[in-house]
Write a protein that holds these residues in place. Structure first.
Motif, short mmCIF file in Angstrom:
data_model
loop_
_atom_site.label_atom_id
_atom_site.label_comp_id
_atom_site.label_asym_id
_atom_site.label_seq_id
_atom_site.Cartn_x
_atom_site.Cartn_y
_atom_site.Cartn_z
N ALA A 164 0.81 -1.21 0.00
CA ALA A 164 0.00 0.00 0.00
C ALA A 164 0.85 1.26 0.00
N SER A 165 1.98 1.22 0.70
CA SER A 165 2.83 2.41 0.79
C SER A 165 4.18 2.22 0.10
N ASN A 166 4.40 1.06 -0.53
CA ASN A 166 5.68 0.80 -1.20
C ASN A 166 5.81 1.65 -2.45
N THR A 167 6.99 2.21 -2.65
CA THR A 167 7.20 3.11 -3.79
C THR A 167 8.20 2.56 -4.79
N CYS A 168 8.63 1.32 -4.63
CA CYS A 168 9.64 0.74 -5.53
C CYS A 168 9.05 -0.23 -6.55
N VAL A 169 8.11 -1.03 -6.12
CA VAL A 169 7.57 -2.08 -6.99
C VAL A 169 6.72 -1.46 -8.09
N ASN A 194 -1.78 2.71 -3.61
CA ASN A 194 -0.53 2.60 -4.35
C ASN A 194 -0.65 3.28 -5.71
N CYS A 195 0.31 4.13 -6.02
CA CYS A 195 0.29 4.85 -7.30
C CYS A 195 1.61 4.65 -8.04
N TYR A 196 2.24 3.48 -7.84
CA TYR A 196 3.53 3.21 -8.48
C TYR A 196 3.51 1.95 -9.36
N ASN A 223 -4.64 5.76 -11.48
CA ASN A 223 -4.29 6.34 -12.78
C ASN A 223 -2.91 5.91 -13.26
N THR A 224 -2.31 4.91 -12.61
CA THR A 224 -0.95 4.52 -12.99
C THR A 224 -0.87 3.14 -13.63
N LEU A 225 -1.83 2.27 -13.37
CA LEU A 225 -1.80 0.91 -13.92
C LEU A 225 -2.04 0.95 -15.44
N THR A 226 -1.10 0.37 -16.19
CA THR A 226 -1.21 0.39 -17.65
C THR A 226 -1.36 -1.00 -18.26
#
Length: 535
Positions: A164-169, A194-196, A223-226
């Motif tokens: 939920a708060s990870n910014t690397c994966v 998560n937005c990464y 808005n980040t999942l492609t």
């Protein structure tokens, strides 16, 4: 009730005392088993968090009193919590124990990787953490694969808490993890925070229509999942409704895999309408479904007006000639599609002619066309010329913009194979895939092994009698099965195992195995001489 516990429950806001989950994906009643009576706000949970709160009363300033103080003074700075002013829990796990078992800035440093949160959540849920995931989180890897790990719904909730708060994966593969609908809901809830992560694979998790609804809700706020793969999700026509809305309204999903599901004719109609409105989707995989008749026509009509899709896979659907005709009309107009797979769709000979005359001459953007495993080739038993509708397709491909024509499953005559070689020499950028030579003519009988051996000996100027005598040390006119095998190996005779065994059976003195039989090689030489004389 212990003093620390009492202080905690009295000072919690009313919303925080309710036992009802406040977000989708909340833990079920089974997950909260042993948590005590929730109607009075008791947070005890047997040997879990509640026990630690109770233990705090007998050791001075225990953790229960510490938490109570922090929550009762109304200061956000004194306690780092995810509880907002409305009592909503930001953690996708939504378990009160997970949220309250957070980090105190005075005692523990915040872990941005999510590893600590994952361990705590696993402990509370009573499951074993995946060491592979912990290593990946600690090493700040960008691609995490938990494929085939059997996480189940509880494991999915723990993974959600970690990410939920990870910014690397950025790439997450959870295919074949037994998530089910409940686990899928937990994962999709995590994406609201998560937005990464840009690539998500939820394939083969049987998330069903309810899971499809959760996915659609997730994409409304993310808005980040492609790239999204939902292969083998047990989606039926009902699940097509929320999925079609995703295709219509999503402004970020460019890759969508919906293969190996149970979409039927009604789903094809919905997805076709969505395709006509999509402005972002570039790759769509609908292979291995049951889209036929009206559904196939609707997809073709959607493709006709779509100006973004580049790759479309409709293989193994049974589109039939009705769907093929609609596709031909769409491809005459479409100017963006570059790759089309329509293999194994029950097309007949007419489909090959339609593509040869109406699609390939005018469709300049189409680069890859896969049409194998259909019924587009007629039967010509003794044909020596490239004939039939597949031949017309080859001819059209040679002057088209195609770089790959896949006709897997079709065996060509030698003349057709020669034509392919000639085409590829003239067009080095064009590759034609087919199923070998031989055509659909009656299978030619196999060359008898003795005839093959005689021909090989003549081509290499070998005398079979001299060969066998060189291995017959006792000059008995016979060889053991092992020596016979060695003699053939010595001259590199092109005989397969069953062919060699056939010779042994024909000229052997016994019915024993290859290792123990005795071969009358003089009888074999005489038979070889007769064979050579009749050729």
């Amino acid at each position: 009730m212990a003093d620390g516990e009492a202080g905690l429950t009295e000072d919690l806001p009313l919303e925080s005392q309710t036992s009802e989950p406040l977000l989708e994906g909340a833990l079920s009643g089974d997950d909260l088993e042993g948590a005590g009576e929730e109607d009075n706000g008791d947070l005890s949970c047997g040997s879990g968090f509640g026990s630690e709160l109770a233990a705090g009363t007998s050791t001075g300033r225990g953790e229960g009193e510490h938490l109570a103080d922090n929550l009762s003074d109304g200061s956000d700075g004194a306690w780092d919590t995810d509880i907002d002013t409305e009592g909503q829990y930001a953690s996708p796990c939504n378990d009160r124990r997970c949220n309250l078992y957070g980090y105190d800035d005075e005692k523990e440093e915040y872990d941005a990787t999510g590893g600590a949160a994952y361990r705590k959540c696993c402990e509370i849920l009573g499951i074993i953490p995946v060491s592979h995931l912990l290593r990946d989180l600690q090493n700040n890897v960008t691609s995490v694969s938990l494929r085939h790990h059997g996480l189940g719904p509880k494991g999915a909730k723990a993974v959600s808490a970690a990410l939920a708060s990870n910014t690397c994966v950025t790439h997450l593969d959870l295919s074949d993890c037994g998530l089910g609908t409940e686990g899928a809901v937990a994962i999709t809830t995590m994406f609201k925070e998560n937005c990464y992560i840009t690539h998500l694979d939820l394939s083969d998790n049987q998330i069903e229509a309810a899971g499809a609804l959760a996915v659609a809700g997730m994409l409304e706020s993310n808005n980040t999942l492609t790239h999204l793969s939902l292969r083998g999700s047990d989606f039926n026509d009902k699940a097509a409704e929320p999925i079609s809305e995703v295709i219509k309204t999503s402004y970020q999903i460019s890759y969508l895999d919906l293969s190996h599901n149970q979409f039927g004719e009604a789903a094809g109609v919905l997805l076709g309408e969505a395709l006509s409105e999509s402005e972002v989707l570039q790759t769509l995989n609908l292979s291995w479904n049951n889209i036929r008749r009206k559904g196939a026509v609707a997809l073709a009509n959607g493709l006709k007006v779509n100006q973004m899709l580049k790759v479309l896979n409709l293989s193994h659907n049974g589109l039939g000639d009705e769907g093929a005709t609609a596709l031909v009309e769409a491809l005459k107009i479409n100017t963006t599609l570059s790759e089309l797979d329509i293999s194994a769709n029950r097309f007949l000979q007419a489909t090959a002619s339609l593509f040869a005359t109406k699609v390939l001459p005018v469709c300049e953007t189409l680069k890859v066309l896969r049409m194998g495993k259909n019924s587009m080739q007629k039967v010509y038993p003794e044909s020596t010329q490239p004939v039939g509708d597949v031949a017309s397709l080859l001819e059209a491909a040679s002057s088209s913009s195609l770089t790959l024509l896949d006709l897997s499953g079709y065996t060509f005559t030698l003349a057709m194979a020669d034509k392919v070689i000639e085409m590829e020499e003239k067009r080095p950028d064009l590759t034609v895939i087919y199923g070998g030579t031989g055509g659909y003519s009656k299978t030619k009988p196999l060359t008898p092994p003795l005839e093959k051996l005689v021909k090989y000996a003549e081509e290499h100027s070998l005398v079979l009698e001299d060969l066998f005598r060189s291995f017959d040390k006792e000059e008995t006119g016979q060889l053991s099965g092992e020596m016979f095998k060695s003699s053939l190996k010595h001259i590199q005779a092109p005989l397969l195992g069953f062919e060699r065994q056939k010779l042994i059976k024909e000229f052997g003195k016994t019915e024993a195995t290859e290792e123990t039989s005795t071969i009358d090689y003089m009888a074999l030489v005489q038979a070889a001489t007769s064979t050579r004389d009749t050729q």
